[in-house]
Write a protein that holds these residues in place. Structure first.
Motif, PDB file in Angstrom:
ATOM      1  N   LEU A  42       0.815  -1.202   0.000  1.00 13.30           N
ATOM      2  CA  LEU A  42       0.000   0.000   0.000  1.00 13.30           C
ATOM      3  C   LEU A  42       0.859   1.267   0.000  1.00 13.30           C
ATOM      4  O   LEU A  42       0.557   2.237  -0.709  1.00 13.30           O
ATOM      5  N   VAL A  43       1.950   1.263   0.763  1.00 14.27           N
ATOM      6  CA  VAL A  43       2.763   2.474   0.909  1.00 14.27           C
ATOM      7  C   VAL A  43       3.829   2.573  -0.179  1.00 14.27           C
ATOM      8  O   VAL A  43       4.039   3.646  -0.770  1.00 14.27           O
ATOM      9  N   PHE A  44       4.501   1.465  -0.478  1.00 21.34           N
ATOM     10  CA  PHE A  44       5.650   1.516  -1.406  1.00 21.34           C
ATOM     11  C   PHE A  44       5.327   0.959  -2.780  1.00 21.34           C
ATOM     12  O   PHE A  44       6.119   1.125  -3.705  1.00 21.34           O
ATOM     13  N   GLY A  45       4.203   0.266  -2.915  1.00 21.90           N
ATOM     14  CA  GLY A  45       3.840  -0.283  -4.218  1.00 21.90           C
ATOM     15  C   GLY A  45       4.498  -1.598  -4.545  1.00 21.90           C
ATOM     16  O   GLY A  45       4.259  -2.157  -5.632  1.00 21.90           O
ATOM     17  N   GLU A  46       5.345  -2.134  -3.668  1.00 20.39           N
ATOM     18  CA  GLU A  46       5.991  -3.433  -3.883  1.00 20.39           C
ATOM     19  C   GLU A  46       6.353  -4.045  -2.530  1.00 20.39           C
ATOM     20  O   GLU A  46       6.623  -3.319  -1.566  1.00 20.39           O
ATOM     21  N   PRO A  47       6.358  -5.387  -2.447  1.00 24.33           N
ATOM     22  CA  PRO A  47       6.735  -6.036  -1.189  1.00 24.33           C
ATOM     23  C   PRO A  47       8.242  -6.202  -1.086  1.00 24.33           C
ATOM     24  O   PRO A  47       8.986  -5.817  -1.998  1.00 24.33           O
ATOM     25  N   SER A  48       8.684  -6.773   0.027  1.00 26.44           N
ATOM     26  CA  SER A  48      10.109  -7.035   0.239  1.00 26.44           C
ATOM     27  C   SER A  48      10.281  -8.451   0.805  1.00 26.44           C
ATOM     28  O   SER A  48       9.301  -9.149   1.110  1.00 26.44           O
ATOM     29  N   THR A  49      11.525  -8.841   0.948  1.00 23.08           N
ATOM     30  CA  THR A  49      11.808 -10.180   1.488  1.00 23.08           C
ATOM     31  C   THR A  49      11.534 -10.280   2.990  1.00 23.08           C
ATOM     32  O   THR A  49      11.592 -11.374   3.548  1.00 23.08           O
TER      33      THR A  49
END
Length: 640
Positions: free
Chosen positions: A521-528
């Motif tokens: 929602l905030v960055f537009g992409e997930p992370s590990t």
């Protein structure tokens, strides 16, 4: 960034040793005559005898060798040529000894070719040397030389055997040395453990209390024709206090307590384990009533034919002897066998049948009230500040065993000692719990963009948990790296749960996936950073579909997978077809997507609260759960 597993119901105990003997008979006023002391060999006796033997046997030869001059064969021929040799004696193996004209003895060794020709004989005859032949080596001397090492080894063997017999205090010579003493007997004056030292577990203590009553009052049971249990097996996870309960039973009954580990029966020498079992039961019967406690009985009680090398395996012979001894008790026998294990599924069925182990007592992980009692036992000798509430500490330790709780209290005490304090504070217990669950706090600093992403991630977990009606309350949030986790959201259940509704599990999935949803929602992409969350959520969704019947497409059908011997939950043979596995996979993916959609919806509706909580985490790094609920109740006004 892990959250607590709502379906994992781990739980604990605590305590110390036990046993006793009955009053002895009156003895005669005149003491019996003292037997003459037995002759004892000392080490220096053996050394002196060996030295005298060496002097008598090797001494003459050593003196003769010191008075004899060794010559080379060339030097010997030169002395013969110059008439310095007066007499020689030629041996069969080429050894030549003799006397020089000055009286000095000499010795040399002639080559084989010199003895097969007449050259040496002619030289000696021309020089006028008196020649004689030595007889062959003495057969008796040769026999003694060959047998001497063997005799010395036999003597040392007998000497060590006698010393072992005296040191062990029982017969058997070297066999006694190998057999040793497998059991430790705790006398009646030593035990201090009682049922009061075992916190909680009232039901378990009631089960074993009947055993204590049977050992103390066997005539009460004989009067009505009842037979007491011959064996009681304590079953439960590691660290729940099974050994402590056995000590408490012996302490309450005040009878001799034979404590032995299952592994002490198994040796590399075939038959020693069985002989140890026989000796142990024979001693217990002589001192009965008594308790034999076998710790970790699965070391010798595993199923026969599954492991080992067949009927001649040492472990299998030991088990057979144990079965015979337990089944050989006479009626009204006063010896009871206690044993514990955390792997009852691998025990041999013949060991578990009535007549051997008549009862199996389950010792589960402790529930909330029992954990608080156990913490009270472990903090008896410690100073606590008035703010420490053991019930709150127990509420934050679901799934902890008694050993885990003892370790928790010790870690809290270590933290207080490092700070130079003499009392324990609530922060000490919180820090100890985080250290045990997550690991040691990492001192490495995160990059600014990493801190922001971790703050958003943990704020997502906390916000969805606070907005879900059945989710466990949020207790604390932190973005300080601890162990492998870069941050953590702690949820503490208000009550001890034994049943979980479908709504509770679905909201738990939404909480697990909320961190990843917040990043999207905030960055537009997930992370590990969401890897552990995804693994835990997938496992929970799989159990909901496959084990709990929470899938409408599959219907009320359960396909539980048996735990393999190696501890893996996934066996090689599934109890359903490949097409069913495909349907299970599709249902798991559908359940996870629904949970993610639920988390997305909550976060979008409360985006301003998410931003405010993230900023608070960046500022303070650790935020109490009350702050989360305050933000939810009073959401900030979003500026258009």
């Amino acid at each position: 960034m892990p959250t607590s597993d709502p379906t994992t119901d781990r739980h604990p105990l605590s305590g110390s040793p036990a046993s006793s003997t009955s009053d002895g008979q009156r003895q005669s006023s005149t003491p019996p005559p003292t037997p003459p002391p037995a002759r004892r060999w000392r080490l220096w006796h053996f050394i002196v005898a060996l030295g005298i033997f060496a002097i008598l046997f090797f001494g003459p030869g050593a003196v003769t060798a010191a008075q004899t001059e060794s010559l080379t064969y060339s030097a010997f021929l030169a002395d013969v040529q110059t008439h310095k040799v007066s007499a020689v004696a030629v041996g069969a193996n080429g050894q030549i000894t003799g006397t020089l004209t000055g009286g000095t003895r000499f010795a040399t060794l002639a080559p084989t070719w010199a003895l097969t020709t007449d050259d040496l004989a002619n030289r000696l005859e021309n020089a006028g040397v008196q020649v004689s032949a030595e007889p062959a080596t003495d057969t008796l001397r040769q026999l003694i030389d060959s047998l001497l090492p063997t005799l010395l080894l036999i003597g040392a063997f007998v000497w060590f055997s006698r010393r072992a017999e005296r040191s062990l205090g029982s017969g058997g010579g070297l066999g006694g040395l190998l057999r040793g003493k497998p059991a430790r007997v705790t006398e009646a004056e030593r035990p201090r453990t009682r049922f009061d030292d075992v916190a909680g577990y009232d039901g378990v203590k009631e089960e074993v209390r009947e055993l204590v009553d049977f050992l103390q009052h066997p005539e009460r049971y004989r009067r009505v024709g009842a037979r007491g249990p011959r064996g009681v097996l304590l079953v439960g996870p590691p660290g729940t206090g099974k050994t402590l309960l056995a000590r408490a039973v012996a302490g309450e009954a005040e009878v001799p307590f034979y404590a032995v580990t299952g592994s002490s029966f198994v040796e590399m020498f075939v038959g020693l384990g069985a002989s140890r079992v026989r000796d142990l039961f024979a001693d217990a019967r002589r001192n009965g009533p008594a308790i034999i406690f076998i710790d970790e009985i699965d070391a010798i009680g595993g199923r026969r034919g599954v492991t080992g090398f067949g009927g001649h395996d040492e472990r299998e012979q030991t088990l057979n002897q144990l079965l015979a001894e337990m089944d050989g008790f006479t009626e009204g026998g006063s010896v009871v066998v206690l044993a514990n294990t955390n792997r009852p599924e691998i025990l041999d069925p013949a060991l578990l049948r009535p007549g051997r182990f008549d009862r199996q007592v389950q010792v589960p992980l402790p529930v909330l009230a029992e954990r608080a009692q156990i913490l009270g036992v472990h903090t008896r000798d410690k100073v606590l500040t008035g703010h420490v509430d053991l019930m709150d500490v127990a509420r934050g330790t679901p799934g902890f065993s008694g050993a885990d709780l003892a370790n928790l209290v010790n870690e809290a005490a270590l933290r207080a000692a490092r700070d130079g304090r003499g009392e324990l504070r609530p922060a000490d217990f919180e820090d100890a719990r985080e250290r045990l669950i997550l690991g040691r706090r990492d001192g490495a600093a995160l990059l600014p963009e990493e801190r922001l992403r971790v703050a958003v991630h943990e704020a997502g977990h906390a916000l969805v948990a606070a907005l879900s009606p059945t989710a466990d309350p949020v207790a604390k949030i932190t973005i300080l790296p601890t162990g492998l986790a870069l941050g953590a959201t702690h949820q503490l259940p208000t009550d001890e749960r034994r049943l979980y509704t479908e709504q509770y599990l679905r909201e738990s999935l939404a909480v697990r996936l909320a961190g990843r949803a917040a990043e999207l929602l905030v960055f537009g992409e997930p992370s590990t950073g969401a890897a552990d969350d995804l693994a835990g959520a997938t496992d929970l969704a799989l159990r909901m579909v496959r084990d709990y019947g929470f899938s409408k497409d599959l219907g009320p059908v359960a396909y539980p997978t048996a735990v393999s011997a190696a501890g893996s939950a996934e066996g090689g043979n599934r109890p359903y077809a490949e097409a069913t596995q495909r349907q299970v996979d599709l249902e798991v993916a559908r359940v996870l997507r629904a949970a993610e959609d639920q988390a997305d919806l909550l976060l979008e509706r409360h985006r301003a609260s998410l931003d405010r909580l993230s900023e608070r985490l960046l500022q303070d790094e650790t935020v109490d759960g009350a702050v989360v609920y305050d933000i939810v109740r009073h959401p900030p006004t979003r500026v258009a």
